[in-house]
Design a protein around this motif. Structure first.
Motif, PDB file in Angstrom:
ATOM      1  N   LEU A  11      -0.105   7.763   6.597  1.00  0.00           N
ATOM      2  CA  LEU A  11      -1.809   7.963   6.800  1.00  0.00           C
ATOM      3  C   LEU A  11      -2.325   7.672   5.645  1.00  0.00           C
ATOM      4  CD1 LEU A  11      -1.667  10.667   9.539  1.00  0.00           C
ATOM      5  CD2 LEU A  11      -2.081   8.110   9.998  1.00  0.00           C
ATOM      6  N   GLY A  12      -1.856   8.522   4.545  1.00  0.00           N
ATOM      7  CA  GLY A  12      -2.696   8.579   3.440  1.00  0.00           C
ATOM      8  C   GLY A  12      -2.651   7.331   2.779  1.00  0.00           C
ATOM      9  N   LEU A  13      -1.364   6.609   2.631  1.00  0.00           N
ATOM     10  CA  LEU A  13      -1.417   5.287   1.847  1.00  0.00           C
ATOM     11  C   LEU A  13      -2.297   4.367   2.825  1.00  0.00           C
ATOM     12  CD1 LEU A  13      -0.186   3.393   0.142  1.00  0.00           C
ATOM     13  CD2 LEU A  13       1.738   3.135   1.812  1.00  0.00           C
ATOM     14  N   ALA A  14      -2.447   4.357   4.126  1.00  0.00           N
ATOM     15  CA  ALA A  14      -3.194   3.519   4.925  1.00  0.00           C
ATOM     16  C   ALA A  14      -4.821   3.721   4.530  1.00  0.00           C
ATOM     17  CB  ALA A  14      -3.067   3.778   6.399  1.00  0.00           C
ATOM     18  N   ALA A  15      -5.001   5.226   4.304  1.00  0.00           N
ATOM     19  CA  ALA A  15      -6.660   5.283   3.786  1.00  0.00           C
ATOM     20  C   ALA A  15      -6.766   4.590   2.336  1.00  0.00           C
ATOM     21  CB  ALA A  15      -6.709   7.013   3.954  1.00  0.00           C
ATOM     22  N   LEU A  16      -5.851   4.851   1.591  1.00  0.00           N
ATOM     23  CA  LEU A  16      -6.063   4.266   0.311  1.00  0.00           C
ATOM     24  C   LEU A  16      -6.103   2.364   0.221  1.00  0.00           C
ATOM     25  CD1 LEU A  16      -5.902   4.349  -2.915  1.00  0.00           C
ATOM     26  CD2 LEU A  16      -3.339   4.291  -2.677  1.00  0.00           C
ATOM     27  N   LEU A  17      -5.133   2.083   1.158  1.00  0.00           N
ATOM     28  CA  LEU A  17      -5.331   0.671   1.088  1.00  0.00           C
ATOM     29  C   LEU A  17      -6.516  -0.003   1.819  1.00  0.00           C
ATOM     30  CD1 LEU A  17      -1.546  -0.233   2.128  1.00  0.00           C
ATOM     31  CD2 LEU A  17      -2.554  -0.351  -0.250  1.00  0.00           C
ATOM     32  N   ALA A  33      -6.578  -3.893  10.005  1.00  0.00           N
ATOM     33  CA  ALA A  33      -5.833  -3.457  11.154  1.00  0.00           C
ATOM     34  C   ALA A  33      -4.289  -3.702  11.035  1.00  0.00           C
ATOM     35  CB  ALA A  33      -6.459  -3.775  12.452  1.00  0.00           C
ATOM     36  N   GLY A  34      -3.970  -4.992  10.772  1.00  0.00           N
ATOM     37  CA  GLY A  34      -2.693  -5.560  10.317  1.00  0.00           C
ATOM     38  C   GLY A  34      -2.006  -4.656   9.107  1.00  0.00           C
ATOM     39  N   VAL A  35      -2.833  -4.294   8.163  1.00  0.00           N
ATOM     40  CA  VAL A  35      -2.282  -3.461   7.001  1.00  0.00           C
ATOM     41  C   VAL A  35      -1.662  -2.134   7.610  1.00  0.00           C
ATOM     42  CG1 VAL A  35      -2.616  -2.293   4.822  1.00  0.00           C
ATOM     43  CG2 VAL A  35      -3.313  -4.781   5.198  1.00  0.00           C
ATOM     44  N   GLY A  36      -2.777  -1.696   8.426  1.00  0.00           N
ATOM     45  CA  GLY A  36      -2.368  -0.233   9.002  1.00  0.00           C
ATOM     46  C   GLY A  36      -1.176  -0.296   9.883  1.00  0.00           C
ATOM     47  N   LEU A  37      -1.075  -1.129  10.601  1.00  0.00           N
ATOM     48  CA  LEU A  37       0.139  -1.476  11.569  1.00  0.00           C
ATOM     49  C   LEU A  37       1.487  -1.436  10.582  1.00  0.00           C
ATOM     50  CD1 LEU A  37      -1.197  -3.901  14.330  1.00  0.00           C
ATOM     51  CD2 LEU A  37      -0.652  -1.277  14.431  1.00  0.00           C
ATOM     52  N   ALA A  38       1.170  -2.358   9.598  1.00  0.00           N
ATOM     53  CA  ALA A  38       2.611  -2.308   8.558  1.00  0.00           C
ATOM     54  C   ALA A  38       2.699  -0.845   8.081  1.00  0.00           C
ATOM     55  CB  ALA A  38       2.166  -3.440   7.748  1.00  0.00           C
ATOM     56  N   VAL A  39       1.789  -0.241   7.672  1.00  0.00           N
ATOM     57  CA  VAL A  39       1.969   1.007   7.085  1.00  0.00           C
ATOM     58  C   VAL A  39       2.665   1.908   7.960  1.00  0.00           C
ATOM     59  CG1 VAL A  39       1.092   3.085   5.972  1.00  0.00           C
ATOM     60  CG2 VAL A  39       0.425   0.819   5.136  1.00  0.00           C
ATOM     61  N   GLY A  40       2.123   1.993   9.352  1.00  0.00           N
ATOM     62  CA  GLY A  40       2.793   2.860  10.483  1.00  0.00           C
ATOM     63  C   GLY A  40       4.242   2.313  10.677  1.00  0.00           C
ATOM     64  N   GLY A  41       4.561   1.074  10.653  1.00  0.00           N
ATOM     65  CA  GLY A  41       5.805   0.760  10.843  1.00  0.00           C
ATOM     66  C   GLY A  41       6.799   0.931   9.586  1.00  0.00           C
ATOM     67  N   GLY A  42       6.282   1.405   8.562  1.00  0.00           N
ATOM     68  CA  GLY A  42       7.092   1.774   7.388  1.00  0.00           C
ATOM     69  C   GLY A  42       7.488   0.497   6.665  1.00  0.00           C
ATOM     70  N   MET A  43       6.641  -0.608   6.471  1.00  0.00           N
ATOM     71  CA  MET A  43       6.741  -1.805   5.863  1.00  0.00           C
ATOM     72  C   MET A  43       5.540  -1.724   4.717  1.00  0.00           C
ATOM     73  SD  MET A  43       6.806  -4.649   9.144  1.00  0.00           S
ATOM     74  CE  MET A  43       7.263  -5.928   8.028  1.00  0.00           C
ATOM     75  N   THR A  47       5.963  -2.508   1.529  1.00  0.00           N
ATOM     76  CA  THR A  47       5.833  -3.756   0.250  1.00  0.00           C
ATOM     77  C   THR A  47       5.126  -4.705   1.238  1.00  0.00           C
ATOM     78  OG1 THR A  47       8.134  -3.394  -0.397  1.00  0.00           O
ATOM     79  CG2 THR A  47       7.099  -5.587  -0.685  1.00  0.00           C
ATOM     80  N   ALA A  48       5.024  -5.015   2.475  1.00  0.00           N
ATOM     81  CA  ALA A  48       4.242  -5.993   2.844  1.00  0.00           C
ATOM     82  C   ALA A  48       2.612  -5.319   3.220  1.00  0.00           C
ATOM     83  CB  ALA A  48       4.805  -6.204   4.447  1.00  0.00           C
ATOM     84  N   ALA A  49       2.482  -4.191   3.521  1.00  0.00           N
ATOM     85  CA  ALA A  49       1.194  -3.613   3.493  1.00  0.00           C
ATOM     86  C   ALA A  49       0.325  -3.655   2.027  1.00  0.00           C
ATOM     87  CB  ALA A  49       1.172  -2.105   3.825  1.00  0.00           C
ATOM     88  N   ILE A  50       1.209  -3.422   1.147  1.00  0.00           N
ATOM     89  CA  ILE A  50       0.764  -3.439  -0.214  1.00  0.00           C
ATOM     90  C   ILE A  50       0.420  -4.882  -0.682  1.00  0.00           C
ATOM     91  CG2 ILE A  50       0.956  -2.895  -2.702  1.00  0.00           C
ATOM     92  CD1 ILE A  50       2.679  -0.207  -1.826  1.00  0.00           C
ATOM     93  N   GLY A  51       1.318  -5.640  -0.334  1.00  0.00           N
ATOM     94  CA  GLY A  51       1.200  -6.893  -0.745  1.00  0.00           C
ATOM     95  C   GLY A  51       0.222  -7.959  -0.199  1.00  0.00           C
ATOM     96  N   ALA A  52      -0.078  -7.433   1.344  1.00  0.00           N
ATOM     97  CA  ALA A  52      -1.117  -8.186   1.975  1.00  0.00           C
ATOM     98  C   ALA A  52      -2.402  -7.807   1.572  1.00  0.00           C
ATOM     99  CB  ALA A  52      -0.836  -7.743   3.371  1.00  0.00           C
ATOM    100  N   THR A  53      -2.459  -6.201   1.215  1.00  0.00           N
ATOM    101  CA  THR A  53      -3.912  -5.727   0.487  1.00  0.00           C
ATOM    102  C   THR A  53      -4.215  -6.481  -0.771  1.00  0.00           C
ATOM    103  OG1 THR A  53      -3.375  -3.489   1.569  1.00  0.00           O
ATOM    104  CG2 THR A  53      -4.871  -3.717  -0.360  1.00  0.00           C
TER     105      THR A  53
END
Length: 225
Positions: free
Chosen positions: A11-17, A107-117, A119-125
């Protein structure tokens, strides 16, 4: 089931991204800015966590089958209401499509973070930030300048409106992409009007400038390109 530390970390990583993308939109004074993007990213992460791990206690029961992707899919479609709110439409001028797209992407980034992905979340950001902040100067320099033309008028207060501009241009003319009216710094009884037009040839643009300069209430055609 994930541990509490892992849940809070996601959740914290999602808020940061989300804040990284939101700050870029906030810098341009869009309605959907820092807090909106953070909330969308954290909310979609939470929904993904609930979808993937929130029903673990009932999965062992007889005849219980769950699809963890169903709630996540609702985020993709449901984020549309926020996107619609980020789009401002005034007459034929539509603004905010990029911000709506950034909300959908966050929203897609949040879903990726929630799913534990992660690298994909940070890369997409990072890619989204490059698109929003890095590509825009190039777009302005090599594309927008060639496609858009602008006219600056000095007019009597309240005399030049979007409707009057459309009437002066006539049916089938170029589209008005931007219409900004501000009080003149030199004379409070005059308006400084900036009109952005879609692509037009030199001949067409010259005719358009003549029409707009001849509008009732226009005092001066200041400059244009």
């Amino acid at each position: 089931m994930l541990g509490n530390i892992e849940l809070l970390s996601r959740l914290g990583l999602a808020a940061l991204l989300g804040s990284v993308i939101g700050f870029e939109r906030e810098r341009l004074n869009w309605a959907a800015g820092l807090r909106t993007h953070m909330l969308v990213c954290v909310g979609s992460t939470l929904i993904m966590l609930v979808s993937a791990y929130g029903f673990a206690d009932v999965l062992g029961q007889k005849d219980v089958v769950l699809d963890p992707s169903r709630m996540a899919a609702q985020v993709v479609s449901g984020i549309g209401f926020l996107g619609a709110g980020a789009i401002l439409m005034r007459g034929e001028i539509v603004r905010g499509l990029t911000t709506a797209a950034s909300l959908w992407s966050v929203a897609g980034v949040g879903l990726a973070v929630g799913g534990g992905m992660y690298t994909a979340a940070i890369g997409a950001t990072a890619i989204m930030l490059i698109i929003l902040a890095g590509v825009k100067p190039l777009e302005r320099r090599f594309i927008a300048v060639k496609q858009e033309r602008s006219i600056h008028l000095l007019a009597e207060r309240g005399r030049v409106t979007l409707d009057s501009v459309h009437s002066a241009l006539g049916p089938g003319s170029v589209r008005v992409m931007q219409f900004v009216v501000q009080q003149s710094e030199d004379d409070p009884d005059l308006d400084s009007v900036q009109i952005g037009l879609s692509r037009a040839s030199e001949t067409q643009f010259a005719v358009i400038r003549t029409r707009l300069a001849a509008m009732p209430g226009v005092r001066e055609d200041q400059k244009g390109n």
